[in-house]
Write a protein that holds these residues in place. Structure first.
Motif, short mmCIF file in Angstrom:
data_model
loop_
_atom_site.label_atom_id
_atom_site.label_comp_id
_atom_site.label_asym_id
_atom_site.label_seq_id
_atom_site.Cartn_x
_atom_site.Cartn_y
_atom_site.Cartn_z
N MET A 241 0.84 -1.19 0.00
CA MET A 241 0.00 0.00 0.00
C MET A 241 0.88 1.25 0.00
N GLU A 242 0.28 2.38 -0.33
CA GLU A 242 0.89 3.67 -0.07
C GLU A 242 0.74 3.96 1.42
N ALA A 243 1.53 4.89 1.92
CA ALA A 243 1.43 5.26 3.34
C ALA A 243 1.90 6.68 3.55
N ILE A 244 1.28 7.34 4.52
CA ILE A 244 1.70 8.67 4.94
C ILE A 244 1.87 8.66 6.45
N TYR A 245 3.01 9.16 6.90
CA TYR A 245 3.36 9.21 8.31
C TYR A 245 2.80 10.50 8.91
N PHE A 246 1.88 10.36 9.89
CA PHE A 246 1.36 11.54 10.60
C PHE A 246 2.34 11.87 11.71
N ASN A 247 3.29 12.72 11.39
CA ASN A 247 4.42 13.01 12.26
C ASN A 247 4.14 14.28 13.07
N TYR A 248 3.11 14.20 13.92
CA TYR A 248 2.70 15.40 14.66
C TYR A 248 3.71 15.80 15.73
N LEU A 249 4.55 14.85 16.13
CA LEU A 249 5.61 15.17 17.11
C LEU A 249 6.88 15.68 16.44
N LYS A 250 6.88 15.64 15.11
CA LYS A 250 8.00 16.16 14.30
C LYS A 250 9.32 15.47 14.65
N THR A 251 9.27 14.16 14.70
CA THR A 251 10.47 13.38 14.94
C THR A 251 11.21 13.14 13.62
N ALA A 252 12.46 12.75 13.71
CA ALA A 252 13.25 12.50 12.50
C ALA A 252 12.68 11.30 11.75
N ALA A 253 12.55 11.45 10.44
CA ALA A 253 12.04 10.36 9.60
C ALA A 253 12.83 10.35 8.29
N GLN A 254 12.97 9.17 7.71
CA GLN A 254 13.70 9.05 6.46
C GLN A 254 13.03 9.87 5.37
N SER A 255 13.84 10.47 4.53
CA SER A 255 13.34 11.46 3.56
C SER A 255 12.40 10.86 2.51
N HIS A 256 12.51 9.55 2.27
CA HIS A 256 11.64 8.96 1.23
C HIS A 256 10.23 8.66 1.76
N ILE A 257 10.04 8.78 3.07
CA ILE A 257 8.72 8.53 3.65
C ILE A 257 7.85 9.78 3.50
N LYS A 258 6.68 9.61 2.91
CA LYS A 258 5.73 10.73 2.84
C LYS A 258 5.24 11.05 4.25
N GLN A 259 5.23 12.32 4.60
CA GLN A 259 4.81 12.66 5.95
C GLN A 259 4.10 13.99 6.01
N ILE A 260 3.28 14.13 7.06
CA ILE A 260 2.57 15.38 7.34
C ILE A 260 2.73 15.67 8.83
N ASN A 261 2.65 16.93 9.20
CA ASN A 261 2.67 17.33 10.61
C ASN A 261 1.28 17.70 11.11
N LYS A 262 0.40 18.05 10.18
CA LYS A 262 -0.99 18.37 10.49
C LYS A 262 -1.88 17.62 9.53
N LEU A 263 -3.07 17.24 10.00
CA LEU A 263 -3.97 16.44 9.15
C LEU A 263 -4.38 17.19 7.89
N GLU A 264 -4.52 18.50 7.98
CA GLU A 264 -4.96 19.27 6.82
C GLU A 264 -3.95 19.17 5.67
N GLU A 265 -2.70 18.80 5.98
CA GLU A 265 -1.68 18.66 4.94
C GLU A 265 -1.94 17.45 4.04
N LEU A 266 -2.90 16.60 4.42
CA LEU A 266 -3.29 15.49 3.52
C LEU A 266 -3.80 16.03 2.20
N LYS A 267 -4.29 17.26 2.20
CA LYS A 267 -4.79 17.85 0.96
C LYS A 267 -3.67 18.03 -0.09
N LEU A 268 -2.43 18.01 0.36
CA LEU A 268 -1.31 18.08 -0.56
C LEU A 268 -1.15 16.77 -1.35
N PHE A 269 -1.61 15.66 -0.74
CA PHE A 269 -1.43 14.35 -1.34
C PHE A 269 -2.71 13.77 -1.92
N LEU A 270 -3.85 14.12 -1.34
CA LEU A 270 -5.13 13.50 -1.72
C LEU A 270 -6.15 14.56 -2.13
#
Length: 229
Positions: A200-229
Motif C-alpha cells: 500500500m501507499e502510506a503517509i506518516y502523521f508526524n505530529y511530534l515532528k520526529t526524525a524520519a527518512q526522507s523517502h517517507i511521505k509525511q505530514i505534521n498536520k492532518l490538513e496537509e493530507l490535501k497536498l497528497f489526496l
C-alpha cells in the motif's frame, strides 16, 4: 505531489484522529480524584506516556497480553515516581481508566475538516491495534463513526499491525486493492512500514515532528493530507 489512483483511505485512530494523550490525561485527572490518588499529574504523565508506548510495542509484538499491558504500565509509572500503590488500587484504576476514557473525546485539530474533505472523494476506513471494546465507543462518542465504511481492530483479526494479515483482512473486507489503498498513521513501524511492506501507499502523521527518512511521505498536520489526496 498528489497521489494518483487511490480509492480507499485507511486511518489509524489513536494519536492520529483521536487525541489520545489529551483524552488520557483528562481520564487520569478524573479517576485519581475518584480514588484519592494524590500525585502530581504532570509528573505522572511525563513518565506514563513513554512507559505506555513501550508496553504497547511489547503488546504489538505479542510479548505481553492485554491484562499485563493495562496493569504494568500503571505499576511501573507509580514505581518511577515513588508512589505506593497496592495491586488492588492499580486494578481499580486500570478498570476505571478504560471505563471513563471514552467519556473524553477530543480530536486532533483538522480531523473533522479533513474527513469532510476526503469523504466525497474516497472510501474511508479505520485499522487500529486498540482494544475492541473501546475503539467503537471512541468513534461514536466523538461523532466521526459515520465517516467510515469499515473498522478493523486487531482483536477481531487476531494479529496486530504491522502484521500483513490485518492489512489483508481490512482490504478483503471491503474488496479493496493494495495498489489503490493508502494508510495514514502516527506509528512508523505499525502503520507506515506495515502498509508499505503490504504493497500500500502510506503517509506518516508526524505530529511530534520526529526524525524520519526522507523517502517517507509525511505530514505534521492532518490538513496537509490535501497536498497528497
Amino acid at each position: 505531489m498528489k497521489i494518483k489512483g487511490i480509492k480507499d483511505v485507511f486511518f489509524d485512530l489513536d494519536h492520529t484522529l483521536w487525541d489520545f494523550d489529551k483524552n488520557s490525561a483528562l481520564t487520569f485527572h478524573k479517576i485519581f480524584k475518584m480514588h484519592n490518588v494524590t500525585v502530581d499529574i504532570d509528573e505522572f504523565l511525563s513518565h506514563y506516556e513513554p512507559i505506555n508506548l513501550e508496553y504497547w510495542k511489547l503488546y504489538r509484538e505479542d510479548k505481553i497480553d492485554k491484562a499485563s499491558l493495562r496493569y504494568n504500565r500503571l505499576n511501573d509509572t507509580f514505581n518511577r515516581i515513588s508512589f505506593q500503590a497496592d495491586s488492588t488500587l492499580i486494578h481499580k484504576l486500570s478498570t476505571d481508566y478504560i471505563a471513563y476514557l471514552t467519556s473524553f473525546n477530543h480530536l486532533f485539530q483538522d480531523t473533522l475538516g479533513t474527513l469532510n474533505y476526503l469523504k466525497p472523494k474516497y472510501r474511508l476506513h479505520i485499522i487500529t491495534n486498540g482494544f475492541q471494546e473501546v475503539q467503537e465507543s471512541k468513534l461514536k462518542n466523538s461523532n466521526i463513526y459515520h465517516f467510515f465504511k469499515s473498522v478493523t481492530d486487531s482483536e477481531q483479526v487476531g494479529v496486530k499491525k504491522p502484521n500483513p494479515i490485518i492489512f489483508n483482512h481490512a482490504l478483503q473486507k471491503v474488496k479493496a486493492n493494495p495498489e489503490s489503498s493508502i494508510m495514514i498513521g502516527d506509528n512508523m513501524e505499525a502503520d507506515v512500514l506495515g502498509a508499505l511492506n503490504f504493497g500500500m501507499e502510506a503517509i506518516y502523521f508526524n505530529y511530534l515532528k520526529t526524525a524520519a527518512q526522507s523517502h517517507i511521505k509525511q505530514i505534521n498536520k492532518l490538513e496537509e493530507l490535501k497536498l497528497f489526496l
